[in-house]
Design a protein around this motif. Structure first.
Motif, PDB file in Angstrom:
ATOM      1  N   THR A  26      35.519   9.369  63.728  1.00 31.25           N
ATOM      2  CA  THR A  26      34.922   8.912  61.974  1.00 31.25           C
ATOM      3  C   THR A  26      33.520   9.394  62.079  1.00 31.25           C
ATOM      4  OG1 THR A  26      35.416   6.295  62.507  1.00 31.25           O
ATOM      5  CG2 THR A  26      34.423   7.123  59.985  1.00 31.25           C
ATOM      6  N   VAL A  27      34.332  10.878  61.496  1.00 31.93           N
ATOM      7  CA  VAL A  27      33.297  11.652  60.793  1.00 31.93           C
ATOM      8  C   VAL A  27      32.916  11.576  59.085  1.00 31.93           C
ATOM      9  CG1 VAL A  27      33.773  13.508  62.764  1.00 31.93           C
ATOM     10  CG2 VAL A  27      34.942  13.329  60.296  1.00 31.93           C
ATOM     11  N   ILE A  34      35.547   9.599  57.518  1.00 33.15           N
ATOM     12  CA  ILE A  34      37.498   9.810  57.937  1.00 33.15           C
ATOM     13  C   ILE A  34      37.508   9.846  59.417  1.00 33.15           C
ATOM     14  CG2 ILE A  34      37.984  10.512  55.638  1.00 33.15           C
ATOM     15  CD1 ILE A  34      37.293  13.815  56.776  1.00 33.15           C
ATOM     16  N   LEU A  35      39.672  10.025  59.538  1.00 32.81           N
ATOM     17  CA  LEU A  35      38.978  10.759  61.802  1.00 32.81           C
ATOM     18  C   LEU A  35      39.244  11.912  61.223  1.00 32.81           C
ATOM     19  CD1 LEU A  35      42.306   8.206  61.463  1.00 32.81           C
ATOM     20  CD2 LEU A  35      39.977   7.990  62.606  1.00 32.81           C
ATOM     21  N   ALA A  36      38.998  12.330  62.357  1.00 34.76           N
ATOM     22  CA  ALA A  36      39.128  13.540  63.024  1.00 34.76           C
ATOM     23  C   ALA A  36      38.827  13.901  64.463  1.00 34.76           C
ATOM     24  CB  ALA A  36      37.325  14.630  62.559  1.00 34.76           C
ATOM     25  N   MET A  41      37.654  18.390  64.506  1.00 33.67           N
ATOM     26  CA  MET A  41      38.617  18.470  63.091  1.00 33.67           C
ATOM     27  C   MET A  41      39.190  17.031  61.965  1.00 33.67           C
ATOM     28  SD  MET A  41      38.476  22.126  63.473  1.00 33.67           S
ATOM     29  CE  MET A  41      39.523  23.073  62.427  1.00 33.67           C
ATOM     30  N   VAL A  42      39.284  17.450  61.107  1.00 37.34           N
ATOM     31  CA  VAL A  42      40.068  15.983  60.183  1.00 37.34           C
ATOM     32  C   VAL A  42      41.683  16.337  60.333  1.00 37.34           C
ATOM     33  CG1 VAL A  42      40.360  16.291  57.621  1.00 37.34           C
ATOM     34  CG2 VAL A  42      38.560  16.699  58.390  1.00 37.34           C
ATOM     35  N   GLY A 108      34.756  19.032  60.097  1.00 41.34           N
ATOM     36  CA  GLY A 108      34.859  18.582  58.505  1.00 41.34           C
ATOM     37  C   GLY A 108      35.600  19.427  58.034  1.00 41.34           C
ATOM     38  N   GLU A 109      36.166  20.843  58.127  1.00 36.47           N
ATOM     39  CA  GLU A 109      36.699  20.880  56.728  1.00 36.47           C
ATOM     40  C   GLU A 109      38.024  20.225  56.685  1.00 36.47           C
ATOM     41  OE1 GLU A 109      36.210  25.284  56.175  1.00 36.47           O
ATOM     42  OE2 GLU A 109      38.086  25.096  57.443  1.00 36.47           O
ATOM     43  N   ALA A 110      38.351  19.914  55.650  1.00 36.85           N
ATOM     44  CA  ALA A 110      38.720  18.667  55.124  1.00 36.85           C
ATOM     45  C   ALA A 110      39.913  19.398  53.607  1.00 36.85           C
ATOM     46  CB  ALA A 110      39.132  17.651  55.134  1.00 36.85           C
ATOM     47  N   ASN A 111      40.919  20.869  53.632  1.00 37.96           N
ATOM     48  CA  ASN A 111      41.998  21.990  52.939  1.00 37.96           C
ATOM     49  C   ASN A 111      43.144  20.677  52.409  1.00 37.96           C
ATOM     50  OD1 ASN A 111      39.524  23.246  52.741  1.00 37.96           O
ATOM     51  ND2 ASN A 111      39.471  24.322  54.159  1.00 37.96           N
ATOM     52  N   GLY A 112      43.271  20.456  54.017  1.00 34.23           N
ATOM     53  CA  GLY A 112      44.773  19.739  53.512  1.00 34.23           C
ATOM     54  C   GLY A 112      44.739  18.467  53.123  1.00 34.23           C
TER      55      GLY A 112
END
Length: 123
Positions: A26-27, A34-36, A41-42, A108-112
Protein backbone atom coordinates in the motif's frame (compact mmCIF):
# COMPACT_ATOMS: atom_id res chain seq x y z
CA UNK A 1 15.15 -33.19 23.33
CA UNK A 2 14.22 -34.61 19.91
CA UNK A 3 10.54 -33.83 20.55
CA UNK A 4 11.41 -30.23 21.39
CA UNK A 5 13.43 -29.83 18.19
CA UNK A 6 10.60 -31.28 16.10
CA UNK A 7 8.11 -28.94 17.79
CA UNK A 8 10.35 -25.92 17.16
CA UNK A 9 10.75 -26.94 13.50
CA UNK A 10 7.00 -27.32 13.05
CA UNK A 11 6.32 -23.99 14.73
CA UNK A 12 8.90 -22.26 12.54
CA UNK A 13 7.34 -23.73 9.37
CA UNK A 14 3.86 -22.59 10.43
CA UNK A 15 5.06 -19.12 11.37
CA UNK A 16 6.80 -18.73 7.99
CA UNK A 17 3.63 -19.51 6.08
CA UNK A 18 1.52 -17.29 8.33
CA UNK A 19 3.73 -14.32 7.53
CA UNK A 20 4.16 -14.85 3.78
CA UNK A 21 4.81 -11.60 1.94
CA UNK A 22 1.87 -10.10 0.10
CA UNK A 23 2.42 -9.61 -3.64
CA UNK A 24 1.77 -5.84 -3.45
CA UNK A 25 2.08 -3.02 -0.96
CA UNK A 26 0.00 0.00 0.00
CA UNK A 27 1.32 3.45 -0.91
CA UNK A 28 0.11 6.93 0.02
CA UNK A 29 -0.97 9.13 -2.90
CA UNK A 30 -3.08 12.26 -3.36
CA UNK A 31 -6.02 9.82 -3.79
CA UNK A 32 -5.31 8.15 -0.46
CA UNK A 33 -3.86 4.69 0.12
CA UNK A 34 -3.73 2.51 -3.00
CA UNK A 35 -2.11 -0.79 -3.99
CA UNK A 36 1.20 -0.79 -5.84
CA UNK A 37 3.83 -3.26 -6.98
CA UNK A 38 6.91 -3.77 -4.83
CA UNK A 39 8.69 -1.04 -6.84
CA UNK A 40 5.81 1.41 -6.31
CA UNK A 41 3.96 1.19 -9.63
CA UNK A 42 0.25 1.74 -9.09
CA UNK A 43 -2.11 -1.21 -9.61
CA UNK A 44 -5.51 -0.91 -11.29
CA UNK A 45 -8.81 -2.75 -11.55
CA UNK A 46 -10.97 -2.98 -14.69
CA UNK A 47 -14.76 -2.63 -14.38
CA UNK A 48 -15.32 -5.13 -17.23
CA UNK A 49 -13.63 -7.93 -15.27
CA UNK A 50 -15.81 -10.30 -13.29
CA UNK A 51 -14.87 -11.72 -9.92
CA UNK A 52 -11.98 -14.09 -10.47
CA UNK A 53 -11.82 -13.54 -14.25
CA UNK A 54 -9.82 -11.12 -16.37
CA UNK A 55 -11.63 -9.71 -19.42
CA UNK A 56 -8.65 -7.68 -20.63
CA UNK A 57 -7.72 -9.33 -23.96
CA UNK A 58 -4.23 -9.51 -25.51
CA UNK A 59 -4.58 -6.05 -27.12
CA UNK A 60 -5.77 -4.62 -23.83
CA UNK A 61 -2.77 -6.13 -22.03
CA UNK A 62 -0.44 -4.08 -24.25
CA UNK A 63 -1.63 -0.90 -22.51
CA UNK A 64 -2.64 -2.50 -19.21
CA UNK A 65 -0.05 -5.20 -18.41
CA UNK A 66 -1.26 -7.91 -16.05
CA UNK A 67 0.31 -7.96 -12.59
CA UNK A 68 1.83 -11.39 -13.15
CA UNK A 69 2.49 -13.79 -10.32
CA UNK A 70 5.72 -15.70 -9.89
CA UNK A 71 5.90 -19.39 -10.79
CA UNK A 72 5.69 -20.46 -7.15
CA UNK A 73 3.00 -17.96 -6.12
CA UNK A 74 0.20 -19.25 -3.93
CA UNK A 75 -3.17 -17.66 -3.28
CA UNK A 76 -3.72 -16.62 0.31
CA UNK A 77 -6.50 -14.68 2.01
CA UNK A 78 -7.82 -11.90 -0.20
CA UNK A 79 -4.99 -12.52 -2.71
CA UNK A 80 -5.96 -14.98 -5.47
CA UNK A 81 -4.61 -16.02 -8.85
CA UNK A 82 -6.45 -15.80 -12.19
CA UNK A 83 -5.42 -16.44 -15.80
CA UNK A 84 -4.56 -13.44 -17.95
CA UNK A 85 -5.29 -13.43 -21.70
CA UNK A 86 -1.59 -14.20 -22.27
CA UNK A 87 -2.11 -17.51 -20.44
CA UNK A 88 0.01 -16.55 -17.43
CA UNK A 89 -1.18 -16.35 -13.84
CA UNK A 90 -1.89 -12.87 -12.52
CA UNK A 91 -2.74 -11.55 -9.09
CA UNK A 92 -6.23 -10.57 -8.05
CA UNK A 93 -7.18 -8.74 -4.86
CA UNK A 94 -10.59 -9.56 -3.40
CA UNK A 95 -11.35 -11.35 -6.69
CA UNK A 96 -10.45 -8.34 -8.87
CA UNK A 97 -7.57 -8.91 -11.33
CA UNK A 98 -4.79 -6.32 -11.08
CA UNK A 99 -2.92 -4.45 -13.81
CA UNK A 100 -0.31 -1.74 -14.24
CA UNK A 101 -0.56 1.07 -16.83
CA UNK A 102 2.08 1.79 -19.49
CA UNK A 103 1.59 5.56 -19.15
CA UNK A 104 2.77 5.45 -15.53
CA UNK A 105 6.48 6.12 -15.86
CA UNK A 106 7.53 6.37 -12.21
CA UNK A 107 6.51 5.06 -8.83
CA UNK A 108 3.34 6.61 -7.42
CA UNK A 109 2.01 7.92 -10.73
CA UNK A 110 -1.66 7.07 -11.23
CA UNK A 111 -2.32 8.30 -14.77
CA UNK A 112 -4.62 5.35 -15.41
CA UNK A 113 -7.13 6.18 -12.70
CA UNK A 114 -10.46 6.93 -14.38
CA UNK A 115 -9.35 6.12 -17.95
CA UNK A 116 -12.43 5.37 -20.04
CA UNK A 117 -14.47 5.46 -16.86
CA UNK A 118 -13.60 1.77 -16.34
CA UNK A 119 -10.07 1.75 -14.90
CA UNK A 120 -9.47 2.56 -11.24
CA UNK A 121 -6.52 2.65 -8.88
CA UNK A 122 -6.84 -0.43 -6.67
CA UNK A 123 -7.59 0.28 -3.03
Amino acid sequence: MRTILIAIGALTALAGSAFAAEPAKTVDTKMGKILATENGMVLYTFDKDTKGKSNCDKDCLKKWPAFHAGAKAKAEGEWTLVKAADGKEMWAYEGKPLYTYVEDKKAGEANGDGVGGVWHAAK
